[in-house]
Motif scaffolding. Structure first.
Motif, mmCIF file in Angstrom:
data_model
loop_
_atom_site.group_PDB
_atom_site.id
_atom_site.type_symbol
_atom_site.label_atom_id
_atom_site.label_comp_id
_atom_site.label_asym_id
_atom_site.label_seq_id
_atom_site.Cartn_x
_atom_site.Cartn_y
_atom_site.Cartn_z
ATOM 1 N N ALA A 155 0.832 -1.201 0.000
ATOM 2 C CA ALA A 155 0.000 0.000 0.000
ATOM 3 C C ALA A 155 0.867 1.251 0.000
ATOM 4 C CB ALA A 155 -0.917 -0.002 1.228
ATOM 5 N N GLY A 156 0.366 2.309 -0.635
ATOM 6 C CA GLY A 156 1.050 3.587 -0.606
ATOM 7 C C GLY A 156 2.207 3.656 -1.577
ATOM 8 N N PRO A 157 2.906 4.798 -1.604
ATOM 9 C CA PRO A 157 4.044 4.963 -2.512
ATOM 10 C C PRO A 157 5.196 4.053 -2.114
ATOM 11 C CG PRO A 157 3.896 6.814 -0.983
ATOM 12 C CD PRO A 157 2.656 6.004 -0.780
ATOM 13 N N PRO A 158 6.103 3.739 -3.056
ATOM 14 C CA PRO A 158 7.240 2.873 -2.733
ATOM 15 C C PRO A 158 8.074 3.451 -1.593
ATOM 16 C CG PRO A 158 7.058 3.186 -5.100
ATOM 17 C CD PRO A 158 6.092 4.145 -4.473
ATOM 18 N N ALA A 159 8.473 2.589 -0.674
ATOM 19 C CA ALA A 159 9.260 3.004 0.490
ATOM 20 C C ALA A 159 10.175 1.853 0.890
ATOM 21 C CB ALA A 159 8.351 3.380 1.658
ATOM 22 N N PRO A 160 11.345 2.170 1.487
ATOM 23 C CA PRO A 160 12.221 1.097 1.960
ATOM 24 C C PRO A 160 11.632 0.416 3.191
ATOM 25 C CG PRO A 160 13.111 3.233 2.572
ATOM 26 C CD PRO A 160 11.931 3.509 1.695
ATOM 27 N N TYR A 161 11.802 -0.884 3.253
ATOM 28 C CA TYR A 161 11.336 -1.687 4.386
ATOM 29 C C TYR A 161 12.468 -2.591 4.855
ATOM 30 C CZ TYR A 161 6.282 -0.753 3.973
ATOM 31 O OH TYR A 161 5.037 -0.166 3.964
ATOM 32 N N VAL A 162 12.468 -2.882 6.156
ATOM 33 C CA VAL A 162 13.246 -3.997 6.685
ATOM 34 C C VAL A 162 12.273 -4.860 7.482
ATOM 35 C CG1 VAL A 162 15.378 -2.658 6.782
ATOM 36 C CG2 VAL A 162 13.934 -2.811 8.812
ATOM 37 N N GLY A 163 12.557 -6.149 7.581
ATOM 38 C CA GLY A 163 11.615 -7.011 8.264
ATOM 39 C C GLY A 163 12.248 -8.285 8.785
ATOM 40 N N VAL A 164 11.546 -8.905 9.691
ATOM 41 C CA VAL A 164 11.867 -10.250 10.155
ATOM 42 C C VAL A 164 10.656 -11.116 9.829
ATOM 43 C CG1 VAL A 164 12.432 -11.737 12.109
ATOM 44 C CG2 VAL A 164 13.325 -9.398 12.025
ATOM 45 N N ARG A 165 10.893 -12.153 9.024
ATOM 46 C CA ARG A 165 9.816 -13.080 8.654
ATOM 47 C C ARG A 165 9.957 -14.332 9.500
ATOM 48 N NH1 ARG A 165 10.459 -13.079 3.480
ATOM 49 N NH2 ARG A 165 8.892 -11.431 3.293
ATOM 50 N N PHE A 166 8.908 -14.642 10.251
ATOM 51 C CA PHE A 166 8.950 -15.752 11.202
ATOM 52 C C PHE A 166 8.443 -17.042 10.563
ATOM 53 C CE2 PHE A 166 8.355 -11.838 13.666
ATOM 54 C CZ PHE A 166 9.455 -11.916 14.504
ATOM 55 N N PHE A 167 9.062 -18.140 10.926
ATOM 56 C CA PHE A 167 8.642 -19.450 10.442
ATOM 57 C C PHE A 167 7.167 -19.662 10.786
ATOM 58 C CE2 PHE A 167 8.191 -24.074 10.702
ATOM 59 C CZ PHE A 167 8.824 -24.470 9.529
ATOM 60 N N PRO A 168 6.406 -20.309 9.904
ATOM 61 C CA PRO A 168 4.973 -20.496 10.163
ATOM 62 C C PRO A 168 4.683 -21.038 11.563
ATOM 63 C CG PRO A 168 5.484 -21.225 7.948
ATOM 64 C CD PRO A 168 6.795 -20.888 8.599
ATOM 65 N N GLY A 169 3.767 -20.376 12.248
ATOM 66 C CA GLY A 169 3.333 -20.823 13.558
ATOM 67 C C GLY A 169 4.110 -20.278 14.734
ATOM 68 N N THR A 170 5.201 -19.537 14.492
ATOM 69 C CA THR A 170 6.046 -19.087 15.593
ATOM 70 C C THR A 170 5.772 -17.649 16.034
ATOM 71 O OG1 THR A 170 7.824 -18.392 14.084
ATOM 72 C CG2 THR A 170 7.893 -20.652 14.898
ATOM 73 N N ALA A 171 5.185 -16.824 15.173
ATOM 74 C CA ALA A 171 5.020 -15.410 15.510
ATOM 75 C C ALA A 171 3.975 -15.141 16.593
ATOM 76 C CB ALA A 171 4.690 -14.602 14.258
ATOM 77 N N PRO A 172 2.855 -15.881 16.649
ATOM 78 C CA PRO A 172 1.838 -15.525 17.657
ATOM 79 C C PRO A 172 2.363 -15.498 19.084
ATOM 80 C CG PRO A 172 0.862 -16.942 16.013
ATOM 81 C CD PRO A 172 2.333 -16.897 15.716
ATOM 82 N N ALA A 173 3.241 -16.425 19.455
ATOM 83 C CA ALA A 173 3.777 -16.415 20.818
ATOM 84 C C ALA A 173 4.633 -15.180 21.066
ATOM 85 C CB ALA A 173 4.592 -17.688 21.064
ATOM 86 N N LEU A 174 5.362 -14.731 20.045
ATOM 87 C CA LEU A 174 6.194 -13.538 20.191
ATOM 88 C C LEU A 174 5.353 -12.267 20.275
ATOM 89 C CD1 LEU A 174 8.252 -15.688 18.997
ATOM 90 C CD2 LEU A 174 9.431 -13.748 17.986
ATOM 91 N N LEU A 175 4.285 -12.234 19.489
ATOM 92 C CA LEU A 175 3.477 -11.018 19.408
ATOM 93 C C LEU A 175 2.382 -10.962 20.466
ATOM 94 C CD1 LEU A 175 3.085 -10.906 15.534
ATOM 95 C CD2 LEU A 175 4.624 -9.518 16.930
ATOM 96 N N GLY A 176 2.024 -12.115 21.016
ATOM 97 C CA GLY A 176 0.988 -12.147 22.033
ATOM 98 C C GLY A 176 -0.413 -12.039 21.487
ATOM 99 N N VAL A 177 -0.624 -12.482 20.241
ATOM 100 C CA VAL A 177 -1.943 -12.411 19.622
ATOM 101 C C VAL A 177 -2.097 -13.618 18.709
ATOM 102 C CG1 VAL A 177 -1.098 -10.999 17.711
ATOM 103 C CG2 VAL A 177 -3.510 -10.922 18.297
ATOM 104 N N PRO A 178 -3.285 -14.250 18.670
ATOM 105 C CA PRO A 178 -3.464 -15.391 17.772
ATOM 106 C C PRO A 178 -3.400 -14.959 16.311
ATOM 107 C CG PRO A 178 -5.553 -14.772 18.772
ATOM 108 C CD PRO A 178 -4.491 -13.976 19.466
ATOM 109 N N ALA A 179 -2.884 -15.842 15.483
ATOM 110 C CA ALA A 179 -2.664 -15.494 14.082
ATOM 111 C C ALA A 179 -3.953 -15.139 13.355
ATOM 112 C CB ALA A 179 -1.950 -16.639 13.374
#
Length: 232
Positions: A55-79
């Motif tokens: 979404a929006g105009p092009p912009a630089p991004y950095v990110g961490v992509r988590f293995f499937p099923g692992t992010a909800p525990a880190l974020l504290g919210v169900p997927a």
């Protein structure tokens, strides 16, 4: 220009994406969730069930992509609460803390590394991923049937669906479809002919592959591969 490397967070990758002047590529479903930083904002990308365009105009991004099923525990919210959504991290965590994190990343010489450090600290305090769900991802990623995998795990269909919703954002059949798409794309990008790609990835035939790619990626397989090769 997109680039990625293995992360010190188990199973995750750290990525950067800087506008290169070409058109944006769709973000395809992959079973993963991402923590991203861009222009002072920390953003969470939930699990996708279909292709999405940035979404929006092009912009630089950095990110961490988590293995499937692992992010909800880190974020504290169900997927499933984030399925097909992009939300500010401040909507999930205390806003003051998120502002401090964003300022720290903005001031860092290497924002990608600073974002990874944030993920590492969070992972150290989170519950470890459910090993049964890791087995589910590995089995479905290799093309094993959902029913047979559920039996191996000793779970009923209802139990597996409930745990999959919390971990992946959708049920195991959708997860299997997403992982099959990624398997097919890897084969096709390596030069495997489409008919062989369909067979090896687990599709009924090449027409089935074509329909699934169009539905999940929003464009024909040939166009998707051409645009990926051109970086557009």
């Amino acid at each position: 220009m997109y680039a990625e490397r293995a992360s010190r967070v188990p199973g995750a990758v750290v990525w950067t994406n800087r506008p290169s002047g070409g058109g944006a590529l769709p973000v395809l479903p992959d079973g993963c969730m991402d923590l991203m930083w861009s222009e002072g904002r920390l953003i969470v990308a939930g699990p996708d069930t279909r292709a999405s365009m940035p979404a929006g105009p092009p912009a630089p991004y950095v990110g961490v992509r988590f293995f499937p099923g692992t992010a909800p525990a880190l974020l504290g919210v169900p997927a499933h609460a984030l399925r097909d959504h992009r939300v500010d991290l401040a909507d999930l965590w205390p806003a003051d803390g998120v502002r401090r994190l964003a300022a720290r990343i903005a001031a860092a010489g290497d924002p990608a590394r600073a974002l990874e450090e944030t993920a590492l600290r969070r992972a150290a305090d989170a519950e470890p991923p459910d090993p049964l769900l890791r087995h589910l991802v590995d089995a479905l990623g290799a093309g094993r049937p959902v029913g047979a995998t559920a039996d191996e795990l000793g779970l009923s269909a209802r139990q597996l669906h409930r745990r999959s919703l919390a971990a992946f954002g959708y049920g195991p059949k959708t997860l299997a479809r997403v992982l099959r798409l990624q398997r097919a794309l890897a084969l096709a990008r390596s030069g495997v002919p489409y008919a062989q790609t369909a067979t090896r990835a687990g599709y009924a035939d090449q027409a089935h592959l074509a329909r699934d790619v169009r539905e999940l990626a929003g464009m024909p397989l040939g166009e998707l591969l051409r645009r990926s090769a051109l970086g557009q």
